[in-house]
Design a protein around this motif. Structure first.
Motif, PDB file in Angstrom:
ATOM      1  N   LYS A 112      -6.001  -6.103 -16.895  1.00 34.00           N
ATOM      2  CA  LYS A 112      -6.391  -5.986 -15.483  1.00 34.00           C
ATOM      3  C   LYS A 112      -7.330  -4.803 -15.261  1.00 34.00           C
ATOM      4  O   LYS A 112      -8.240  -4.877 -14.451  1.00 34.00           O
ATOM      5  CB  LYS A 112      -5.156  -5.889 -14.595  1.00 34.00           C
ATOM      6  N   ALA A 113      -7.131  -3.734 -15.986  1.00 37.29           N
ATOM      7  CA  ALA A 113      -7.966  -2.545 -15.853  1.00 37.29           C
ATOM      8  C   ALA A 113      -9.398  -2.790 -16.341  1.00 37.29           C
ATOM      9  O   ALA A 113     -10.315  -2.056 -15.988  1.00 37.29           O
ATOM     10  CB  ALA A 113      -7.359  -1.376 -16.618  1.00 37.29           C
ATOM     11  N   CYS A 114      -9.594  -3.826 -17.121  1.00 39.80           N
ATOM     12  CA  CYS A 114     -10.906  -4.111 -17.714  1.00 39.80           C
ATOM     13  C   CYS A 114     -11.841  -4.854 -16.760  1.00 39.80           C
ATOM     14  O   CYS A 114     -13.043  -4.941 -17.026  1.00 39.80           O
ATOM     15  CB  CYS A 114     -10.732  -4.921 -18.997  1.00 39.80           C
ATOM     16  N   HIS A 115     -11.305  -5.395 -15.690  1.00 43.29           N
ATOM     17  CA  HIS A 115     -12.116  -6.163 -14.740  1.00 43.29           C
ATOM     18  C   HIS A 115     -13.262  -5.288 -14.212  1.00 43.29           C
ATOM     19  O   HIS A 115     -13.046  -4.197 -13.724  1.00 43.29           O
ATOM     20  CB  HIS A 115     -11.263  -6.672 -13.580  1.00 43.29           C
ATOM     21  N   GLY A 116     -14.471  -5.771 -14.374  1.00 41.87           N
ATOM     22  CA  GLY A 116     -15.647  -5.053 -13.887  1.00 41.87           C
ATOM     23  C   GLY A 116     -16.191  -3.998 -14.837  1.00 41.87           C
ATOM     24  O   GLY A 116     -17.213  -3.386 -14.546  1.00 41.87           O
ATOM     25  N   CYS A 117     -15.551  -3.794 -15.961  1.00 43.47           N
ATOM     26  CA  CYS A 117     -16.031  -2.795 -16.920  1.00 43.47           C
ATOM     27  C   CYS A 117     -17.235  -3.342 -17.678  1.00 43.47           C
ATOM     28  O   CYS A 117     -17.231  -4.497 -18.119  1.00 43.47           O
ATOM     29  CB  CYS A 117     -14.914  -2.438 -17.901  1.00 43.47           C
ATOM     30  N   GLU A 118     -18.224  -2.509 -17.875  1.00 43.67           N
ATOM     31  CA  GLU A 118     -19.436  -2.938 -18.582  1.00 43.67           C
ATOM     32  C   GLU A 118     -19.186  -3.266 -20.052  1.00 43.67           C
ATOM     33  O   GLU A 118     -19.982  -3.945 -20.687  1.00 43.67           O
ATOM     34  CB  GLU A 118     -20.531  -1.889 -18.465  1.00 43.67           C
ATOM     35  N   TRP A 119     -18.079  -2.819 -20.615  1.00 45.68           N
ATOM     36  CA  TRP A 119     -17.755  -3.055 -22.012  1.00 45.68           C
ATOM     37  C   TRP A 119     -16.837  -4.263 -22.199  1.00 45.68           C
ATOM     38  O   TRP A 119     -16.478  -4.606 -23.324  1.00 45.68           O
ATOM     39  CB  TRP A 119     -17.083  -1.816 -22.625  1.00 45.68           C
ATOM     40  N   ASN A 120     -16.448  -4.915 -21.133  1.00 44.63           N
ATOM     41  CA  ASN A 120     -15.453  -5.987 -21.178  1.00 44.63           C
ATOM     42  C   ASN A 120     -15.814  -7.104 -22.152  1.00 44.63           C
ATOM     43  O   ASN A 120     -14.970  -7.544 -22.930  1.00 44.63           O
ATOM     44  CB  ASN A 120     -15.225  -6.542 -19.774  1.00 44.63           C
ATOM     45  N   GLU A 121     -17.050  -7.573 -22.127  1.00 47.53           N
ATOM     46  CA  GLU A 121     -17.452  -8.664 -23.032  1.00 47.53           C
ATOM     47  C   GLU A 121     -17.382  -8.233 -24.489  1.00 47.53           C
ATOM     48  O   GLU A 121     -16.906  -8.994 -25.346  1.00 47.53           O
ATOM     49  CB  GLU A 121     -18.857  -9.156 -22.683  1.00 47.53           C
ATOM     50  N   LEU A 122     -17.851  -7.031 -24.786  1.00 44.11           N
ATOM     51  CA  LEU A 122     -17.787  -6.529 -26.160  1.00 44.11           C
ATOM     52  C   LEU A 122     -16.336  -6.425 -26.610  1.00 44.11           C
ATOM     53  O   LEU A 122     -15.985  -6.876 -27.707  1.00 44.11           O
ATOM     54  CB  LEU A 122     -18.472  -5.165 -26.275  1.00 44.11           C
TER      55      LEU A 122
ATOM     56  N   LEU B  89      -8.317   0.524 -28.368  1.00 44.73           N
ATOM     57  CA  LEU B  89      -7.915  -0.657 -29.131  1.00 44.73           C
ATOM     58  C   LEU B  89      -9.100  -1.383 -29.742  1.00 44.73           C
ATOM     59  O   LEU B  89      -8.969  -2.011 -30.794  1.00 44.73           O
ATOM     60  CB  LEU B  89      -7.144  -1.629 -28.231  1.00 44.73           C
ATOM     61  N   THR B  90     -10.249  -1.319 -29.065  1.00 44.65           N
ATOM     62  CA  THR B  90     -11.421  -2.080 -29.509  1.00 44.65           C
ATOM     63  C   THR B  90     -12.611  -1.194 -29.889  1.00 44.65           C
ATOM     64  O   THR B  90     -13.697  -1.719 -30.141  1.00 44.65           O
ATOM     65  CB  THR B  90     -11.867  -3.056 -28.403  1.00 44.65           C
ATOM     66  N   TYR B  91     -12.414   0.103 -29.952  1.00 49.20           N
ATOM     67  CA  TYR B  91     -13.539   0.984 -30.240  1.00 49.20           C
ATOM     68  C   TYR B  91     -14.072   0.749 -31.652  1.00 49.20           C
ATOM     69  O   TYR B  91     -13.338   0.854 -32.634  1.00 49.20           O
ATOM     70  CB  TYR B  91     -13.138   2.456 -30.065  1.00 49.20           C
ATOM     71  N   VAL B  92     -15.365   0.407 -31.736  1.00 49.50           N
ATOM     72  CA  VAL B  92     -16.006   0.132 -33.022  1.00 49.50           C
ATOM     73  C   VAL B  92     -17.189   1.060 -33.316  1.00 49.50           C
ATOM     74  O   VAL B  92     -17.912   0.852 -34.275  1.00 49.50           O
ATOM     75  CB  VAL B  92     -16.473  -1.346 -33.124  1.00 49.50           C
ATOM     76  N   GLY B  93     -17.382   2.067 -32.468  1.00 53.24           N
ATOM     77  CA  GLY B  93     -18.467   3.008 -32.718  1.00 53.24           C
ATOM     78  C   GLY B  93     -19.648   2.870 -31.784  1.00 53.24           C
ATOM     79  O   GLY B  93     -20.711   3.418 -32.062  1.00 53.24           O
ATOM     80  N   LYS B  94     -19.465   2.168 -30.686  1.00 50.23           N
ATOM     81  CA  LYS B  94     -20.523   2.052 -29.685  1.00 50.23           C
ATOM     82  C   LYS B  94     -20.115   2.885 -28.486  1.00 50.23           C
ATOM     83  O   LYS B  94     -18.935   3.030 -28.191  1.00 50.23           O
ATOM     84  CB  LYS B  94     -20.725   0.598 -29.279  1.00 50.23           C
ATOM     85  N   GLY B  95     -21.108   3.431 -27.789  1.00 51.77           N
ATOM     86  CA  GLY B  95     -20.767   4.277 -26.656  1.00 51.77           C
ATOM     87  C   GLY B  95     -21.943   4.542 -25.756  1.00 51.77           C
ATOM     88  O   GLY B  95     -23.018   3.963 -25.910  1.00 51.77           O
TER      89      GLY B  95
ATOM     90  N   ALA C 162     -11.631  -8.305 -29.786  1.00 54.45           N
ATOM     91  CA  ALA C 162     -10.258  -8.828 -29.804  1.00 54.45           C
ATOM     92  C   ALA C 162     -10.228 -10.231 -30.398  1.00 54.45           C
ATOM     93  O   ALA C 162      -9.365 -10.544 -31.225  1.00 54.45           O
ATOM     94  CB  ALA C 162      -9.666  -8.819 -28.398  1.00 54.45           C
ATOM     95  N   ALA C 163     -11.188 -11.066 -30.005  1.00 54.48           N
ATOM     96  CA  ALA C 163     -11.246 -12.438 -30.528  1.00 54.48           C
ATOM     97  C   ALA C 163     -11.488 -12.445 -32.035  1.00 54.48           C
ATOM     98  O   ALA C 163     -11.061 -13.369 -32.738  1.00 54.48           O
ATOM     99  CB  ALA C 163     -12.332 -13.230 -29.811  1.00 54.48           C
ATOM    100  N   GLY C 164     -12.139 -11.413 -32.538  1.00 49.82           N
ATOM    101  CA  GLY C 164     -12.393 -11.288 -33.977  1.00 49.82           C
ATOM    102  C   GLY C 164     -11.268 -10.595 -34.733  1.00 49.82           C
ATOM    103  O   GLY C 164     -11.454 -10.181 -35.880  1.00 49.82           O
TER     104      GLY C 164
END
Length: 147
Positions: free
Chosen positions: A114-124, A14-20, A129-131
């Motif tokens: 809920k699955a995003c909790h603790g994921c290193e990509w969560n802030e990105l 849903l949020t993939y923008v080309g970073k990995g 999503a906010a954008g």
């Protein structure tokens, strides 16, 4: 062709923008994003999937960790509740424009996070999503109806 995805990758796309994680990971994910955008269907799998593939050659790939399996469980539960169908291995899913929009709307308000909790990509992902999911690689448009 069909794209094999584990449950939590339904949220990641849903949020993939080309970073990995690495250049090889990003090249692979870009190709998957193009295929999804063209309408290829998804086959839900348990464990490593097409997105994980470039990571499996490295030492101790995180996609085999129990924490990732738990992410899959939580994502499957939340997405299943939202879409009113069981999200489980073997399910074929068409990620059409309506399903993508529904998932993104729920993601943006925290309904399937809920699955995003603790994921290193969560802030990105939160920032994307906010954008309004601008510049995301997976895009589907609703085809115009013919009279």
């Amino acid at each position: 062709m069909t794209i094999r995805l584990r449950a939590h990758h339904l949220l990641c796309l849903l949020t993939y923008v080309g970073k990995g994680y690495s250049p090889a990971f990003t090249v692979n994910y870009d190709a998957i994003a193009r295929r999804l955008s063209r309408g290829e269907d998804i086959l839900l799998v348990s464990g490593p999937d097409d997105i994980c593939a470039p990571l499996l050659d490295g030492p101790e790939p995180h996609c085999l960790n129990e924490s990732v399996v738990e992410r899959d469980r939580l994502a499957a539960r939340d997405a299943g509740d939202l879409l009113a169908r069981p999200i489980q291995p073997g399910l074929r899913l068409d990620l059409d424009a309506a399903v993508l929009a529904r998932l993104r709307q729920a993601f943006s308000v925290g309904g399937v996070r809920k699955a995003c909790h603790g994921c290193e990509w969560n802030e990105l992902c939160s920032a994307i999503a906010a954008g309004g999911f601008a510049e995301t690689k997976v895009q589907r448009s609703i085809a115009p109806r013919r009279p």
